[in-house]
Design a protein around this motif. Sequence first.
Motif, PDB file in Angstrom:
ATOM      1  N   PRO A 188       0.833  -1.201   0.000  1.00 44.21           N
ATOM      2  CA  PRO A 188       0.000   0.000   0.000  1.00 44.21           C
ATOM      3  C   PRO A 188       0.874   1.261   0.000  1.00 44.21           C
ATOM      4  N   GLY A 189       0.714   2.108  -1.016  1.00 39.34           N
ATOM      5  CA  GLY A 189       1.507   3.336  -1.083  1.00 39.34           C
ATOM      6  C   GLY A 189       2.840   3.171  -1.789  1.00 39.34           C
ATOM      7  N   SER A 190       3.068   2.026  -2.425  1.00 35.87           N
ATOM      8  CA  SER A 190       4.370   1.779  -3.062  1.00 35.87           C
ATOM      9  C   SER A 190       4.535   2.553  -4.369  1.00 35.87           C
ATOM     10  N   THR A 223     -15.218  -3.716   3.895  1.00 36.55           N
ATOM     11  CA  THR A 223     -14.043  -4.561   3.651  1.00 36.55           C
ATOM     12  C   THR A 223     -12.796  -3.690   3.445  1.00 36.55           C
ATOM     13  N   ILE A 224     -12.941  -2.641   2.632  1.00 36.95           N
ATOM     14  CA  ILE A 224     -11.797  -1.742   2.373  1.00 36.95           C
ATOM     15  C   ILE A 224     -11.402  -0.992   3.644  1.00 36.95           C
ATOM     16  N   ALA A 225     -12.402  -0.569   4.431  1.00 39.03           N
ATOM     17  CA  ALA A 225     -12.111   0.173   5.664  1.00 39.03           C
ATOM     18  C   ALA A 225     -11.302  -0.680   6.641  1.00 39.03           C
ATOM     19  N   GLU A 226     -11.412  -2.000   6.507  1.00 38.20           N
ATOM     20  CA  GLU A 226     -10.640  -2.894   7.379  1.00 38.20           C
ATOM     21  C   GLU A 226      -9.396  -3.426   6.712  1.00 38.20           C
ATOM     22  N   GLY A 227      -9.148  -2.994   5.487  1.00 34.72           N
ATOM     23  CA  GLY A 227      -7.935  -3.421   4.784  1.00 34.72           C
ATOM     24  C   GLY A 227      -7.977  -4.860   4.322  1.00 34.72           C
ATOM     25  N   ARG A 228      -9.178  -5.473   4.335  1.00 38.34           N
ATOM     26  CA  ARG A 228      -9.285  -6.864   3.889  1.00 38.34           C
ATOM     27  C   ARG A 228      -9.556  -6.929   2.383  1.00 38.34           C
ATOM     28  N   ILE A 229      -9.565  -8.127   1.831  1.00 42.60           N
ATOM     29  CA  ILE A 229      -9.698  -8.299   0.386  1.00 42.60           C
ATOM     30  C   ILE A 229     -11.135  -8.637   0.016  1.00 42.60           C
ATOM     31  N   VAL A 230     -11.678  -7.879  -0.925  1.00 43.96           N
ATOM     32  CA  VAL A 230     -13.055  -8.046  -1.390  1.00 43.96           C
ATOM     33  C   VAL A 230     -13.187  -9.403  -2.104  1.00 43.96           C
ATOM     34  N   GLY A 257      -2.892  -3.294  -8.499  1.00 41.76           N
ATOM     35  CA  GLY A 257      -3.392  -3.706  -7.191  1.00 41.76           C
ATOM     36  C   GLY A 257      -4.166  -5.009  -7.203  1.00 41.76           C
ATOM     37  N   PHE A 258      -3.928  -5.815  -8.181  1.00 44.71           N
ATOM     38  CA  PHE A 258      -4.622  -7.094  -8.341  1.00 44.71           C
ATOM     39  C   PHE A 258      -3.708  -8.035  -9.134  1.00 44.71           C
ATOM     40  N   PRO A 259      -3.667  -9.358  -8.832  1.00 44.25           N
ATOM     41  CA  PRO A 259      -4.354 -10.099  -7.778  1.00 44.25           C
ATOM     42  C   PRO A 259      -3.669  -9.960  -6.421  1.00 44.25           C
ATOM     43  N   ARG A 260      -4.476  -9.884  -5.371  1.00 41.80           N
ATOM     44  CA  ARG A 260      -3.963  -9.675  -4.022  1.00 41.80           C
ATOM     45  C   ARG A 260      -3.831 -10.960  -3.233  1.00 41.80           C
ATOM     46  N   ASN A 261      -4.449 -12.031  -3.695  1.00 38.07           N
ATOM     47  CA  ASN A 261      -4.282 -13.326  -3.025  1.00 38.07           C
ATOM     48  C   ASN A 261      -4.467 -14.438  -4.062  1.00 38.07           C
ATOM     49  N   GLU A 262      -4.298 -15.676  -3.602  1.00 37.93           N
ATOM     50  CA  GLU A 262      -4.319 -16.779  -4.553  1.00 37.93           C
ATOM     51  C   GLU A 262      -5.707 -16.949  -5.176  1.00 37.93           C
ATOM     52  N   GLU A 263      -6.746 -16.709  -4.368  1.00 41.28           N
ATOM     53  CA  GLU A 263      -8.103 -16.844  -4.900  1.00 41.28           C
ATOM     54  C   GLU A 263      -8.348 -15.828  -6.026  1.00 41.28           C
ATOM     55  N   LYS A 286      -3.081  -2.659   8.991  1.00 40.70           N
ATOM     56  CA  LYS A 286      -3.838  -3.845   8.567  1.00 40.70           C
ATOM     57  C   LYS A 286      -3.584  -4.144   7.096  1.00 40.70           C
ATOM     58  N   ARG A 287      -3.573  -3.091   6.254  1.00 45.24           N
ATOM     59  CA  ARG A 287      -3.335  -3.286   4.821  1.00 45.24           C
ATOM     60  C   ARG A 287      -1.967  -3.916   4.604  1.00 45.24           C
ATOM     61  N   PHE A 288      -0.978  -3.443   5.382  1.00 50.60           N
ATOM     62  CA  PHE A 288       0.365  -3.989   5.205  1.00 50.60           C
ATOM     63  C   PHE A 288       0.428  -5.457   5.623  1.00 50.60           C
ATOM     64  N   LYS A 289      -0.274  -5.803   6.700  1.00 50.99           N
ATOM     65  CA  LYS A 289      -0.294  -7.183   7.187  1.00 50.99           C
ATOM     66  C   LYS A 289      -0.920  -8.107   6.132  1.00 50.99           C
ATOM     67  N   VAL A 290      -2.040  -7.660   5.551  1.00 54.24           N
ATOM     68  CA  VAL A 290      -2.707  -8.445   4.507  1.00 54.24           C
ATOM     69  C   VAL A 290      -1.786  -8.586   3.289  1.00 54.24           C
ATOM     70  N   PHE A 291      -1.069  -7.501   2.979  1.00 50.17           N
ATOM     71  CA  PHE A 291      -0.128  -7.541   1.859  1.00 50.17           C
ATOM     72  C   PHE A 291       0.936  -8.630   2.088  1.00 50.17           C
ATOM     73  N   VAL A 292       1.512  -8.640   3.293  1.00 50.30           N
ATOM     74  CA  VAL A 292       2.575  -9.614   3.590  1.00 50.30           C
ATOM     75  C   VAL A 292       2.019 -11.038   3.585  1.00 50.30           C
ATOM     76  N   GLU A 293       0.844 -11.214   4.210  1.00 48.21           N
ATOM     77  CA  GLU A 293       0.315 -12.573   4.371  1.00 48.21           C
ATOM     78  C   GLU A 293      -0.307 -13.129   3.093  1.00 48.21           C
TER      79      GLU A 293
END
Length: 189
Positions: free
Chosen positions: A15-17, A58-65, A90-96, A143-150
């Motif tokens: 986020p912010g890169s 979802t965005i307010a919590e930094g989670r993935i839609v 900014g996509f894909p953010r996870n394997e799903e 939270k956004r950074f944590k989701v990014f790493v995980e």
Amino acid sequence: QRLQKPTVVFVLGGPGSGKGTQCANIVQQFSYTHLSAGDLLRAEIRSGSEFGTMIQSTIAEGRIVPSEITVKLLCKAMEESGNDKFLIDGFPRNEENRIVFENLAKIDPAFVLFFDCPEEELEKRIMNRNQGREDDNLETIKKRFKVFVESTLPIVSYYESEGKLRKINAAKPSEEVFEEVKYVFASET
Ligand code: UP5
Ligand code: MG
């Protein structure tokens, strides 16, 4: 239905890169259309969509839609653009996300740009941005950074193992980052 598959470049980074900033630079010199998944989701909230409140929280919590929502917005934007070359920011953010895009859009990225930048710098940039984004507060940035790493870094590793990753040092002034970006696009096309 298209005769030929469009060219897609995924643009990833914390986020912010500088994903949005560099995509704006790229479209000025190369004939791509810039699609920010986050911007499409924020527009969906404003449009009064039935999923608006869910996307917003979802965005307010930094989670993935949920992937289907984002992938459908991306596919629709690609169809409406009239272009056949896309920067998907900014996509894909996870394997799903990655798998649902593969299955619905049936497109593999030509390559993946990755903006590498340390967390302290990301935090500074976002706190200075001041565009009234609901997720631009210290608590949500963490939270956004944590989701990014995980969730997102494993996708970055996946594309690295596929030989598709183009890693850029993003912790430099924007003009210097763009020099590296231009070099990548010049050698790919
Ligand atoms: N700036 C840029 N480059 C700089 C540089 N080299 N040196 C100094 N400053 C620099 O840049 C951020 C700020 O830094 C700006 O003020 C800029 O001037 C300055 P920007 O280009 O905006 O960075 P970007 O990487 O685009 O940051 P952004 O905050 O947009 O990244 P996020 O990944 O957090 O946001 P996004 O909009 O992609 O997603 C938001 C949320 O939507 C996610 O958290 C998630 O909840 C949701 N989402 C999904 O669920 N699914 C998706 O597929 C996409 C999003
Ligand atoms: Mg952005």
